[in-house]
Design an enzyme around this catalytic site. Structure first.
Site, mmCIF file in Angstrom:
data_model
loop_
_atom_site.group_PDB
_atom_site.id
_atom_site.type_symbol
_atom_site.label_atom_id
_atom_site.label_comp_id
_atom_site.label_asym_id
_atom_site.label_seq_id
_atom_site.Cartn_x
_atom_site.Cartn_y
_atom_site.Cartn_z
ATOM 1 N N ALA A 69 0.958 -1.232 -0.065
ATOM 2 C CA ALA A 69 0.005 -0.169 0.014
ATOM 3 C C ALA A 69 1.016 1.085 -0.068
ATOM 4 O O ALA A 69 2.214 1.073 0.418
ATOM 5 C CB ALA A 69 -0.735 0.112 1.216
ATOM 6 N N GLY A 114 -0.394 -4.853 0.240
ATOM 7 C CA GLY A 114 -1.173 -4.831 -0.644
ATOM 8 C C GLY A 114 -1.047 -5.483 -2.020
ATOM 9 O O GLY A 114 -1.762 -5.900 -2.927
ATOM 10 N N GLU A 117 -1.958 -9.079 -1.644
ATOM 11 C CA GLU A 117 -3.367 -8.939 -1.831
ATOM 12 C C GLU A 117 -3.947 -8.674 -3.317
ATOM 13 O O GLU A 117 -4.685 -9.430 -3.632
ATOM 14 C CB GLU A 117 -3.860 -7.870 -0.837
ATOM 15 N N GLU A 137 2.088 -6.059 7.548
ATOM 16 C CA GLU A 137 1.428 -5.039 8.002
ATOM 17 C C GLU A 137 1.404 -5.114 9.768
ATOM 18 O O GLU A 137 1.418 -3.923 10.091
ATOM 19 C CB GLU A 137 -0.328 -5.268 7.824
#
Length: 261
Positions: A69, A114, A117, A137
């Site tokens: 992210a 991310g 993901e 994370e």
């Protein structure tokens, strides 16, 4: 090489109905608004084209599929903007993961946070030998928030998923292949080529049947066994009544290539 004025995401659709989506936001394909919006625009283009059967997602940044992210973007706002960013990222990945869409992640380099993901939202994953995968994370006082806590256990099981997320470690490609996190393990530099070869193979099959396979397999995680059996029967019957199965069966008996819709 992509410059500062280059779009974060580009795409093209080949004559064989395969879309290639390229992430190219330097330095590491952080999944900020530019990539999120680019993914949405690419998927809009796929939907508008109407003939895309398989999409391959790759990176043009050496060493990175997507590093995670956009931490700067996340840390620079208030709770409201944090929520909006998460909602936008989840919406983009949910579109990729929709059972009506077949997508393949071609992973070279690292797919972290991310980025992993994003790869897990795809239907299948091809990983290069030196690729690494992780959800770090907890090091930031967070948890995976774009579907990672739900998709990872479905791919590798509860215990392995907890090990990966609680330790925040990076999983090497050979282990990722062994535990089912990636579906094909290939030599470095060949992930995109292998993914495109796989996409070409998949594009010759019945797309409605493939979509039914995805829906039915997904139902195995959500429905009790007997309900899953009934759901499977309904999908088979629907394919027959729609004419898709009739064409496949006729082509087999006539020893010809089927002409699927």
């Amino acid at each position: 090489m992509p410059g500062t004025d280059t779009p974060a995401v580009t795409w093209n659709i080949a004559d064989n109905c395969i879309m290639t989506i390229t992430l190219q936001r330097r330095p590491a394909n952080a999944l900020g608004p530019a990539i999120i919006e680019g993914l949405g625009t690419a998927l809009d283009a796929a939907d508008a084209a109407g003939n895309v059967k398989v999409a391959v997602i790759e990176s043009s940044i050496p060493g990175f599929f997507a590093a995670g992210a956009d931490i700067k973007h996340m840390s620079g706002g208030d709770a409201e903007s944090f929520t909006a960013y998460g909602d936008q990222l989840r919406a983009a990945l949910d579109r990729l993961a929709a059972p009506g869409r077949i997508t393949i992640a071609a992973v070279e380099g690292v797919a972290l946070g991310g980025g992993l993901e994003l790869a897990m939202a795809c239907t299948l994953r091809v990983g290069a030998a030196s690729a690494k995968f992780g959800l770090p994370e907890v090091k930031l006082g967070l948890i995976p928030g774009a579907g990672g806590t739900q998709r990872l256990p479905r791919l590798v099981g509860r215990g392995r998923a907890l090990d990966i997320m609680l330790s925040a470690r990076q999983v090497p490609a050979d282990e990722a292949y062994t535990i089912g996190l990636i579906d094909r393990l290939v030599a470095d530099g060949t992930a995109t080529a292998t993914a495109l070869e796989l996409a070409a193979e998949l594009s010759t099959m019945s797309l409605p049947a493939q979509q039914a396979v995805i829906r039915t397999v997904d139902a195995a995680f959500d429905l009790p066994l007997e309900e899953g059996f009934r759901f499977e029967v309904g999908q088979v019957q629907q394919l027959f009544e729609s004419g898709e199965a009739k064409e496949g069966l006729a082509a087999f008996l006539e020893k010809r290539a089927p002409k699927f819709a």
